[in-house]
Design a protein around this motif. Structure first.
Motif, PDB file in Angstrom:
ATOM      1  N   MET A   1      48.317  31.406  36.042  1.00  0.00           N
ATOM      2  CA  MET A   1      48.238  32.830  35.772  1.00  0.00           C
ATOM      3  C   MET A   1      47.452  33.504  36.895  1.00  0.00           C
ATOM      4  SD  MET A   1      47.168  34.587  32.244  1.00  0.00           S
ATOM      5  CE  MET A   1      48.147  36.002  31.875  1.00  0.00           C
ATOM      6  N   SER A   2      47.841  34.692  37.249  1.00  0.00           N
ATOM      7  CA  SER A   2      47.193  35.408  38.346  1.00  0.00           C
ATOM      8  C   SER A   2      46.222  36.458  37.813  1.00  0.00           C
ATOM      9  CB  SER A   2      48.247  36.068  39.226  1.00  0.00           C
ATOM     10  OG  SER A   2      48.969  37.016  38.496  1.00  0.00           O
ATOM     11  N   MET A   3      45.306  36.863  38.671  1.00  0.00           N
ATOM     12  CA  MET A   3      44.351  37.923  38.359  1.00  0.00           C
ATOM     13  C   MET A   3      44.840  39.203  39.014  1.00  0.00           C
ATOM     14  SD  MET A   3      40.819  35.840  39.074  1.00  0.00           S
ATOM     15  CE  MET A   3      39.731  37.185  38.674  1.00  0.00           C
ATOM     16  N   ASN A   4      44.948  40.252  38.220  1.00  0.00           N
ATOM     17  CA  ASN A   4      45.454  41.534  38.703  1.00  0.00           C
ATOM     18  C   ASN A   4      44.419  42.631  38.489  1.00  0.00           C
ATOM     19  OD1 ASN A   4      48.277  40.727  39.330  1.00  0.00           O
ATOM     20  ND2 ASN A   4      48.269  40.219  37.153  1.00  0.00           N
ATOM     21  N   GLY A   5      44.298  43.510  39.481  1.00  0.00           N
ATOM     22  CA  GLY A   5      43.434  44.674  39.349  1.00  0.00           C
ATOM     23  C   GLY A   5      44.160  45.757  38.572  1.00  0.00           C
ATOM     24  N   GLU A   6      43.530  46.270  37.513  1.00  0.00           N
ATOM     25  CA  GLU A   6      44.150  47.254  36.622  1.00  0.00           C
ATOM     26  C   GLU A   6      43.311  48.521  36.547  1.00  0.00           C
ATOM     27  OE1 GLU A   6      47.085  46.582  35.509  1.00  0.00           O
ATOM     28  OE2 GLU A   6      47.168  44.399  35.648  1.00  0.00           O
ATOM     29  N   GLN A  53      47.571  41.200  42.701  1.00  0.00           N
ATOM     30  CA  GLN A  53      46.598  40.223  43.197  1.00  0.00           C
ATOM     31  C   GLN A  53      45.867  40.685  44.462  1.00  0.00           C
ATOM     32  OE1 GLN A  53      48.013  36.144  43.375  1.00  0.00           O
ATOM     33  NE2 GLN A  53      49.623  36.655  41.931  1.00  0.00           N
ATOM     34  N   THR A  54      46.126  41.887  44.923  1.00  0.00           N
ATOM     35  CA  THR A  54      45.480  42.353  46.162  1.00  0.00           C
ATOM     36  C   THR A  54      44.078  42.919  45.931  1.00  0.00           C
ATOM     37  OG1 THR A  54      46.369  44.601  46.063  1.00  0.00           O
ATOM     38  CG2 THR A  54      47.739  42.937  47.155  1.00  0.00           C
ATOM     39  N   TRP A  55      43.632  42.976  44.707  1.00  0.00           N
ATOM     40  CA  TRP A  55      42.355  43.610  44.375  1.00  0.00           C
ATOM     41  C   TRP A  55      41.184  43.062  45.197  1.00  0.00           C
ATOM     42  CZ3 TRP A  55      38.523  40.455  42.505  1.00  0.00           C
ATOM     43  CH2 TRP A  55      38.923  39.206  42.019  1.00  0.00           C
ATOM     44  N   ASP A  56      41.112  41.746  45.377  1.00  0.00           N
ATOM     45  CA  ASP A  56      39.967  41.173  46.080  1.00  0.00           C
ATOM     46  C   ASP A  56      40.033  41.466  47.582  1.00  0.00           C
ATOM     47  OD1 ASP A  56      37.493  39.902  45.945  1.00  0.00           O
ATOM     48  OD2 ASP A  56      38.333  37.878  46.020  1.00  0.00           O
ATOM     49  N   PRO A 117      41.593  37.018  59.746  1.00  0.00           N
ATOM     50  CA  PRO A 117      41.892  36.357  58.469  1.00  0.00           C
ATOM     51  C   PRO A 117      40.911  35.236  58.113  1.00  0.00           C
ATOM     52  CG  PRO A 117      43.903  36.681  59.691  1.00  0.00           C
ATOM     53  CD  PRO A 117      42.771  37.072  60.607  1.00  0.00           C
ATOM     54  N   SER A 118      40.305  34.623  59.114  1.00  0.00           N
ATOM     55  CA  SER A 118      39.334  33.566  58.825  1.00  0.00           C
ATOM     56  C   SER A 118      38.126  34.107  58.053  1.00  0.00           C
ATOM     57  CB  SER A 118      38.875  32.885  60.123  1.00  0.00           C
ATOM     58  OG  SER A 118      38.146  33.787  60.928  1.00  0.00           O
ATOM     59  N   GLU A 119      37.813  35.404  58.232  1.00  0.00           N
ATOM     60  CA  GLU A 119      36.730  36.025  57.460  1.00  0.00           C
ATOM     61  C   GLU A 119      37.060  36.015  55.969  1.00  0.00           C
ATOM     62  OE1 GLU A 119      35.121  39.869  58.988  1.00  0.00           O
ATOM     63  OE2 GLU A 119      36.626  39.563  60.568  1.00  0.00           O
ATOM     64  N   LEU A 120      38.333  36.248  55.646  1.00  0.00           N
ATOM     65  CA  LEU A 120      38.762  36.260  54.259  1.00  0.00           C
ATOM     66  C   LEU A 120      38.683  34.862  53.655  1.00  0.00           C
ATOM     67  CD1 LEU A 120      41.868  38.556  54.772  1.00  0.00           C
ATOM     68  CD2 LEU A 120      39.609  39.244  53.981  1.00  0.00           C
ATOM     69  N   ILE A 125      38.120  35.009  49.491  1.00  0.00           N
ATOM     70  CA  ILE A 125      38.806  36.145  48.898  1.00  0.00           C
ATOM     71  C   ILE A 125      40.052  35.646  48.173  1.00  0.00           C
ATOM     72  CG2 ILE A 125      39.998  38.330  49.385  1.00  0.00           C
ATOM     73  CD1 ILE A 125      36.887  38.353  49.747  1.00  0.00           C
ATOM     74  N   TYR A 126      40.153  36.032  46.906  1.00  0.00           N
ATOM     75  CA  TYR A 126      41.298  35.669  46.067  1.00  0.00           C
ATOM     76  C   TYR A 126      42.559  36.339  46.615  1.00  0.00           C
ATOM     77  CZ  TYR A 126      44.214  35.374  41.907  1.00  0.00           C
ATOM     78  OH  TYR A 126      45.239  35.130  41.040  1.00  0.00           O
ATOM     79  N   PRO A 127      43.689  35.674  46.651  1.00  0.00           N
ATOM     80  CA  PRO A 127      44.026  34.344  46.152  1.00  0.00           C
ATOM     81  C   PRO A 127      44.038  33.250  47.213  1.00  0.00           C
ATOM     82  CG  PRO A 127      46.065  35.550  46.434  1.00  0.00           C
ATOM     83  CD  PRO A 127      44.937  36.440  46.906  1.00  0.00           C
TER      84      PRO A 127
END
Length: 165
Positions: A1-6, A53-56, A117-120, A125-127
């Motif tokens: 299951m994924s985490m979504n920003g709502e 899933q882009t919230w993080d 991207p290596s910082e992420l 940072i999810y996912p």
């Protein structure tokens, strides 16, 4: 299951009621989500919005740019109840307005400028899909609609409920 920003736009009266009755607010959120899944209004007129899933990633980019409002997690606790992955928070109408104004003045290119991207990956940072420079493009298509959603809320004096589901 994924985490979504709502996100859920609420009137000041609805926010007052939600603070007194968080279970009512969760029912309202689910009702609006279900209704808007059927006809998908434009972001500036929608009551519900998801960053999926882009919230993080968005949170990382906004924190890095010293964004003045926490639009990913909210700033004030609404309830202790878990709405998926933790309790919901909210933004007052004034904070929504400040967020909308700042989003309007911010471009996605500004947010990703100089980010490796290596910082992420390092920041976990999810996912955790940050294996190429193109991965920074992942949230680009949601940034403009998110901005429009906040502008719509600000233009009507709405507050915002925010949670991870």
């Amino acid at each position: 299951m994924s985490m979504n920003g709502e996100y859920l736009r609420v009137t000041p009266a609805e926010l007052d009621r939600a603070l007194k009755d968080p279970a009512w607010a969760l029912d309202l959120a689910e009702e609006i989500q279900d209704a808007e899944e059927e006809h998908e209004p434009a972001p500036n007129g929608a009551r519900h919005f998801t960053t999926h899933q882009t919230w993080d990633l968005l949170g990382f980019l906004l924190r890095r740019s010293a964004f003045p409002v926490d639009i990913v997690h909210g700033e004030e606790p609404l309830a202790a109840d878990d709405w998926g992955y933790g309790p919901p928070q909210y933004l007052t109408p004034d904070r929504v307005r400040l967020a909308a104004d700042t989003l309007h003045q911010t471009t996605y290119d500004q947010l990703i400028q100089g980010v490796d991207p290596s910082e992420l990956t390092e920041a976990e940072i999810y996912p955790r899909i940050w294996d190429s420079s193109t991965s920074l493009e992942w949230a680009r298509d949601l940034f403009t609609p998110l901005t429009e959603f906040f502008q719509g809320a600000a233009s009507t004096g709405h507050a915002m409920l925010i949670w991870l589901d």
